[in-house]
Motif scaffolding. Sequence first.
Motif, PDB file in Angstrom:
ATOM      1  N   LYS A 137      41.390  41.820  41.350  1.00  0.00           N
ATOM      2  CA  LYS A 137      41.069  40.515  41.927  1.00  0.00           C
ATOM      3  C   LYS A 137      41.605  40.416  43.355  1.00  0.00           C
ATOM      4  CE  LYS A 137      41.486  35.575  40.948  1.00  0.00           C
ATOM      5  NZ  LYS A 137      42.055  34.563  40.015  1.00  0.00           N
ATOM      6  N   LYS A 138      42.829  40.935  43.558  1.00  0.00           N
ATOM      7  CA  LYS A 138      43.449  40.914  44.879  1.00  0.00           C
ATOM      8  C   LYS A 138      42.663  41.773  45.855  1.00  0.00           C
ATOM      9  CE  LYS A 138      47.872  41.875  47.154  1.00  0.00           C
ATOM     10  NZ  LYS A 138      49.267  42.340  46.954  1.00  0.00           N
TER      11      LYS A 138
ATOM     12  N   ARG B 142      38.680  42.481  50.343  1.00  0.00           N
ATOM     13  CA  ARG B 142      37.385  42.955  50.819  1.00  0.00           C
ATOM     14  C   ARG B 142      36.522  41.816  51.322  1.00  0.00           C
ATOM     15  NH1 ARG B 142      38.022  46.420  46.313  1.00  0.00           N
ATOM     16  NH2 ARG B 142      36.797  44.999  44.999  1.00  0.00           N
ATOM     17  N   ALA B 143      36.618  40.672  50.642  1.00  0.00           N
ATOM     18  CA  ALA B 143      35.837  39.506  51.060  1.00  0.00           C
ATOM     19  C   ALA B 143      36.298  39.006  52.424  1.00  0.00           C
ATOM     20  CB  ALA B 143      35.967  38.400  50.009  1.00  0.00           C
TER      21      ALA B 143
ATOM     22  N   ASP C  79      47.621  43.573  34.591  1.00  0.00           N
ATOM     23  CA  ASP C  79      48.009  43.984  35.938  1.00  0.00           C
ATOM     24  C   ASP C  79      46.826  44.575  36.679  1.00  0.00           C
ATOM     25  OD1 ASP C  79      50.573  43.187  35.396  1.00  0.00           O
ATOM     26  OD2 ASP C  79      51.350  45.216  35.006  1.00  0.00           O
ATOM     27  N   ARG C  80      46.025  45.345  35.971  1.00  0.00           N
ATOM     28  CA  ARG C  80      44.852  45.952  36.598  1.00  0.00           C
ATOM     29  C   ARG C  80      43.855  44.888  37.031  1.00  0.00           C
ATOM     30  NH1 ARG C  80      43.292  50.582  39.190  1.00  0.00           N
ATOM     31  NH2 ARG C  80      41.025  50.458  39.382  1.00  0.00           N
TER      32      ARG C  80
END
Length: 292
Positions: A270-271, A276-277, A264-265
């Motif tokens: 990744k999300k 941010r990208a 989950d972390r």
Amino acid sequence: MKLLLHACCGPCSLEPVRLLQAAGHDIAIYYANSNIAPREEYAHRLATLEDWAKSEGIPVIEGPYDPVTWEETAGRIGNAALADVQAARKENQPAAADRAESGRSAPADRISDPYEDASLRADVLSVDPARREARCRACYRLRLEETARVAAEQGFDGIGTTLSVSPYQYTQVIEQEVRRAAEREGIEGVFEDFRPYYDEATRRSRALGMYRQNYCGCRISDEEAAAERAERKAQRAAAKQAERAEHAAEIAAAEAELKKHRADRAAYDKKQARKRAILKSLREQAKQKASE
């Protein structure tokens, strides 16, 4: 009383000497321990005893180191007990080809490694207790008779021993042999059960930084002590394994929860990285339009 005190080592001498001096005895220590093997161990224990005794102003007399005589008496009894073990093992040993196939080398024609495996440990520890006691009695007798002889020759009134401080010795047998040896030479046998002071002797010897041996002294007791240590280690490992098995479901659930948490972390990280990208791209686009 002018007392010649047989001593097996420095740590075991601390409390007996203190108590006997408090009782009014004038003490000299006699180091008669031909049972101790190897010779380097004998010398190490003697040096530890002498260093401490010198600091206390107590004379130490060293008896002759005669392991040959010990082997002919106590050693012979010990060998007879171990011979039974060896004979039983030979009858049950697999053939040489089977041992080679299993990747094990052929065992020597004696018990040289008593903690090699569980069966060897069991063999060493199963030596007939009566024979073990007989071996120790013969060992006590040899050393205490020598102590009594020297005491009589040098004008001592009696003898004693530090052996009874250890809870691992045969206390009643020690008392019998002290009195027997003294009576034989026409002097007094002074015996006291020092076992209640063992913990204090242990504490004091550690505080003084004394060398503390982990077996009684003879080669057979070394094998027995090694086997007992290995047995205790095996028991601890078995208990730990049993505890782990008992809580296997809990452990598996905890590990699964940890794995899920990590997954989950990772998904969350990744999300967030993707967000941010995107934000970075939008800022760069806005900056580019503003400059046009």
